[in-house]
Design a protein around this motif. Structure first.
Motif, PDB file in Angstrom:
ATOM      1  N   ARG A  91     -67.960  23.796 -42.760  1.00  9.02           N
ATOM      2  CA  ARG A  91     -67.171  22.810 -42.579  1.00  9.02           C
ATOM      3  C   ARG A  91     -66.890  22.541 -41.249  1.00  9.02           C
ATOM      4  O   ARG A  91     -67.019  21.348 -40.735  1.00  9.02           O
ATOM      5  CB  ARG A  91     -65.834  22.872 -43.600  1.00  9.02           C
ATOM      6  N   LEU A  92     -66.372  23.677 -40.612  1.00 11.57           N
ATOM      7  CA  LEU A  92     -65.932  23.444 -39.253  1.00 11.57           C
ATOM      8  C   LEU A  92     -67.312  23.122 -38.164  1.00 11.57           C
ATOM      9  O   LEU A  92     -67.051  22.073 -37.400  1.00 11.57           O
ATOM     10  CB  LEU A  92     -65.529  24.939 -38.581  1.00 11.57           C
ATOM     11  N   LEU A  93     -68.384  23.532 -38.564  1.00 11.18           N
ATOM     12  CA  LEU A  93     -69.751  23.157 -37.792  1.00 11.18           C
ATOM     13  C   LEU A  93     -70.027  21.528 -38.183  1.00 11.18           C
ATOM     14  O   LEU A  93     -70.229  20.527 -37.320  1.00 11.18           O
ATOM     15  CB  LEU A  93     -70.860  23.580 -38.186  1.00 11.18           C
ATOM     16  N   GLU A  94     -69.911  20.996 -39.417  1.00 13.42           N
ATOM     17  CA  GLU A  94     -69.998  19.506 -39.919  1.00 13.42           C
ATOM     18  C   GLU A  94     -69.095  18.874 -39.014  1.00 13.42           C
ATOM     19  O   GLU A  94     -69.561  17.888 -38.685  1.00 13.42           O
ATOM     20  CB  GLU A  94     -70.033  19.504 -41.526  1.00 13.42           C
ATOM     21  N   TYR A  95     -67.836  19.271 -39.114  1.00 12.84           N
ATOM     22  CA  TYR A  95     -66.932  18.311 -38.469  1.00 12.84           C
ATOM     23  C   TYR A  95     -67.038  18.415 -36.995  1.00 12.84           C
ATOM     24  O   TYR A  95     -66.973  17.293 -36.300  1.00 12.84           O
ATOM     25  CB  TYR A  95     -65.294  18.945 -38.793  1.00 12.84           C
ATOM     26  N   ALA A  96     -67.472  19.281 -36.506  1.00 10.86           N
ATOM     27  CA  ALA A  96     -67.639  19.408 -34.957  1.00 10.86           C
ATOM     28  C   ALA A  96     -68.501  18.254 -34.656  1.00 10.86           C
ATOM     29  O   ALA A  96     -68.666  17.589 -33.622  1.00 10.86           O
ATOM     30  CB  ALA A  96     -67.839  20.752 -34.296  1.00 10.86           C
ATOM     31  N   ASP A  97     -69.805  18.225 -35.496  1.00  8.20           N
ATOM     32  CA  ASP A  97     -70.762  17.168 -35.343  1.00  8.20           C
ATOM     33  C   ASP A  97     -70.195  15.928 -35.460  1.00  8.20           C
ATOM     34  O   ASP A  97     -70.543  15.050 -34.763  1.00  8.20           O
ATOM     35  CB  ASP A  97     -71.853  17.615 -36.188  1.00  8.20           C
ATOM     36  N   GLU A  98     -69.610  15.709 -36.582  1.00  3.58           N
ATOM     37  CA  GLU A  98     -69.370  14.295 -36.844  1.00  3.58           C
ATOM     38  C   GLU A  98     -68.212  13.875 -35.450  1.00  3.58           C
ATOM     39  O   GLU A  98     -68.147  12.706 -35.560  1.00  3.58           O
ATOM     40  CB  GLU A  98     -67.993  14.473 -38.157  1.00  3.58           C
ATOM     41  N   ARG A  99     -67.461  14.839 -35.192  1.00  2.00           N
ATOM     42  CA  ARG A  99     -66.517  14.423 -34.075  1.00  2.00           C
ATOM     43  C   ARG A  99     -67.294  13.972 -32.986  1.00  2.00           C
ATOM     44  O   ARG A  99     -66.614  12.770 -32.295  1.00  2.00           O
ATOM     45  CB  ARG A  99     -65.637  15.710 -33.792  1.00  2.00           C
ATOM     46  N   VAL A 100     -68.403  14.513 -32.628  1.00  2.00           N
ATOM     47  CA  VAL A 100     -69.241  13.914 -31.423  1.00  2.00           C
ATOM     48  C   VAL A 100     -69.488  12.771 -31.690  1.00  2.00           C
ATOM     49  O   VAL A 100     -69.568  11.803 -30.924  1.00  2.00           O
ATOM     50  CB  VAL A 100     -70.524  15.149 -31.265  1.00  2.00           C
ATOM     51  N   THR A 101     -70.196  12.276 -33.025  1.00  2.00           N
ATOM     52  CA  THR A 101     -70.626  11.117 -33.406  1.00  2.00           C
ATOM     53  C   THR A 101     -69.546  10.174 -33.174  1.00  2.00           C
ATOM     54  O   THR A 101     -69.602   9.084 -32.723  1.00  2.00           O
ATOM     55  CB  THR A 101     -71.040  11.084 -34.871  1.00  2.00           C
ATOM     56  N   MET A 102     -68.149  10.488 -33.882  1.00  2.00           N
ATOM     57  CA  MET A 102     -66.824   9.423 -33.528  1.00  2.00           C
ATOM     58  C   MET A 102     -66.653   9.160 -32.365  1.00  2.00           C
ATOM     59  O   MET A 102     -66.281   8.144 -31.741  1.00  2.00           O
ATOM     60  CB  MET A 102     -65.695  10.087 -34.353  1.00  2.00           C
ATOM     61  N   ALA A 103     -66.705  10.203 -31.240  1.00  2.00           N
ATOM     62  CA  ALA A 103     -66.531  10.024 -30.011  1.00  2.00           C
ATOM     63  C   ALA A 103     -67.378   8.989 -29.231  1.00  2.00           C
ATOM     64  O   ALA A 103     -67.006   7.978 -28.478  1.00  2.00           O
ATOM     65  CB  ALA A 103     -66.411  11.366 -29.186  1.00  2.00           C
TER      66      ALA A 103
END
Length: 348
Positions: free
Chosen positions: A121-133
Motif C-alpha cells: 500500500r505504501l509503495l502504491e500510494y507513493a506512486d499515486e502521489r507522484v502522478t497527483m503531483a
C-alpha cells in the motif's frame, strides 16, 4: 581498554561477544566526539551517548527499549571496571542524569516490521502521489514527490538503514546518500554502513528505476549533491555562506544560486526522513502499531521475507550481516517456528 575489559569478562565467564559491538559503538562515539581517554568522560558525555545513539536507534526501530537499556548497562559495567582499574575516580554512567534519555525498558519483540500489505500500500500510494503531483492535484512539488517515492522504494527494496540514507546531525561522517555514491550503470550504490565502512548494495529493478527517474527529475549538478536535499531554507543559506564566506541576501533565489555555484545543500536528516514516512503512512490510510511505518521496519520485513522462504544466506547478504549467526539471531522466532513444523512433519 575495551579489549582488555572484554578479555577479563571472558575469563570471568561473561559473554564477550554479546558486549563487544555495543562497547565498540560507545568507543567510536567517544572517538568521534574528541574524547580520547576514559578519564575525560563526564556524566553529560554518557547522557549524550544515550540520546544520540541508543535513543536514536530505538526511535528508528533498530533496537527495542530493553535492548537500549541493556547496552547502557554494558557501558556502565565497563566504566565500573575502569574505576576499579584506577582509570576513573567515579563512574560517570552511574547517575540519574546519565540515564535521562534512555527509552522505556520494553521488550525487543516490540520492534516493528512492515507487513506485506502495508508495504504494498505504501509503495502504491507513493506512486499515486507522484502522478497527483505531476497533474497538480495536490500541493506537493513534483521533485519532492519523486524524492519521497524513492525513499520508500529504497527502504522497501534494499533494506537500507535510515542512518545510511539520511544525514545524522550527531555523526559528522553520516551526511546522507550522495549521487556520487550511486552507480546506475552497474546497478549498485555505496553506503556508509553500520560497520563504519563503505559497503556495496546491489540495486533491484524497482530501486534502479526509482533512482533513474529521481536523477532525471532532480538533474543533480555535482556528484556531491544529496539524493534527498533538505527543503530547509536556513540550511541552504548556511551552505552557501560556508562555501563562499558570505551570506546571500534574504531575497535570493537560493535554489538557483546553489545550482549555479555547484554548492551542494545538506541532505535531509534522519528525523526529516521519519517525518516523510509519518506523512505518507497517514495519507495512505495505513493503520499500524507505533503510528507510522518506521525505516527499520522495512529492513526487518525484507529479512523476514527471505528468511521465511529458506534463503537465510541471501538474507544475510541483503542485510549485510557480518555472520550468518547474526541473521539467525535476528529471526530466531521464525527459526523456532520452522523447527516446530519440522518436528510435526517427522511425527506424522
Amino acid at each position: 581498554m575495551v579489549d582488555r575489559y572484554l578479555t577479563k569478562k571472558l575469563e570471568a565467564g561473561g559473554s564477550r561477544e554479546a558486549m563487544r559491538r555495543p562497547l565498540e559503538d560507545f568507543a567510536e562515539y567517544c572517538d568521534d566526539h574528541g574524547i580520547d581517554s576514559v578519564d575525560e568522560l563526564t556524566s553529560d558525555d554518557v547522557r549524550d551517548y544515550g540520546l544520540a545513539v541508543l535513543r536514536e536507534k530505538y526511535i528508528d526501530g533498530e533496537i527495542g527499549g530493553s535492548t537500549a537499556n541493556t547496552y547502557f548497562r554494558y557501558v556502565r559495567a565497563f566504566l565500573s571496571f575502569c574505576v576499579r582499574d584506577g582509570r576513573l575516580d567515579t563512574n560517570p554512567a552511574d547517575t540519574e542524569a546519565a540515564e535521562e534519555f534512555l527509552p522505556e525498558d520494553t521488550p525487543t519483540r516490540d520492534t516493528q516490521f512492515w507487513e506485506p500489505e502495508q508495504r504494498q500500500r505504501l509503495l502504491e500510494y507513493a506512486d499515486e502521489r507522484v502522478t497527483m503531483a505531476r497533474e497538480d492535484r495536490i500541493d506537493v512539488p513534483v521533485a519532492r514527490a519523486y524524492r519521497d517515492r524513492t525513499i520508500v522504494v529504497l527502504l522497501a527494496e534494499l533494506g537500507l538503514r535510515g542512518a545510511e540514507l539520511f544525514r545524522d546531525p550527531n555523526d559528522d561522517r553520516r551526511d546522507g546518500l550522495r549521487w556520487g555514491d550511486v552507480d546506475l550503470e552497474n546497478g549498485r550504490l555505496e553506503v556508509f554502513g553500520k560497520s563504519r565502512e563503505y559497503e556495496t548494495v546491489g540495486l533491484t529493478d524497482a530501486a534502479h528505476n526509482a533512482l533513474s527517474r529521481l536523477e532525471h527529475v532532480h538533474d543533480p549538478p555535482t556528484e556531491d549533491w544529496p539524493l534527498f536535499p533538505t527543503g530547509h531554507a536556513a540550511s541552504k543559506y548556511q551552505a552557501v555562506e560556508d562555501a563562499i564566506g558570505e551570506r546571500p541576501d534574504s531575497g535570493t533565489d537560493i535554489d538557483t544560486l546553489l545550482r549555479e555555484q555547484a554548492i551542494a545543500p545538506p541532505s535531509i536528516t534522519k528525523e526529516a526522513g521519519r517525518q516523510v514516512l509519518k506523512q505518507l503512512t497517514e495519507e495512505a490510510g495505513i493503520d499500524v502499531e507505533g503510528g507510522y511505518l518506521k525505516p527499520h521496519g522495512a529492513r526487518r520485513a525484507l529479512g523476514a521475507e527471505l528468511y521465511e522462504q529458506g534463503h537465510s544466506e541471501l538474507a544475510q547478504a541483503a542485510l549485510r550481516h557480518q555472520s550468518i549467526e547474526t541473521t539467525h539471531e535476528a529471526y530466531s522466532d521464525i527459526k523456532a517456528e520452522d523447527v516446530a513444523e519440522s518436528i510435526d512433519e517427522v511425527r506424522e
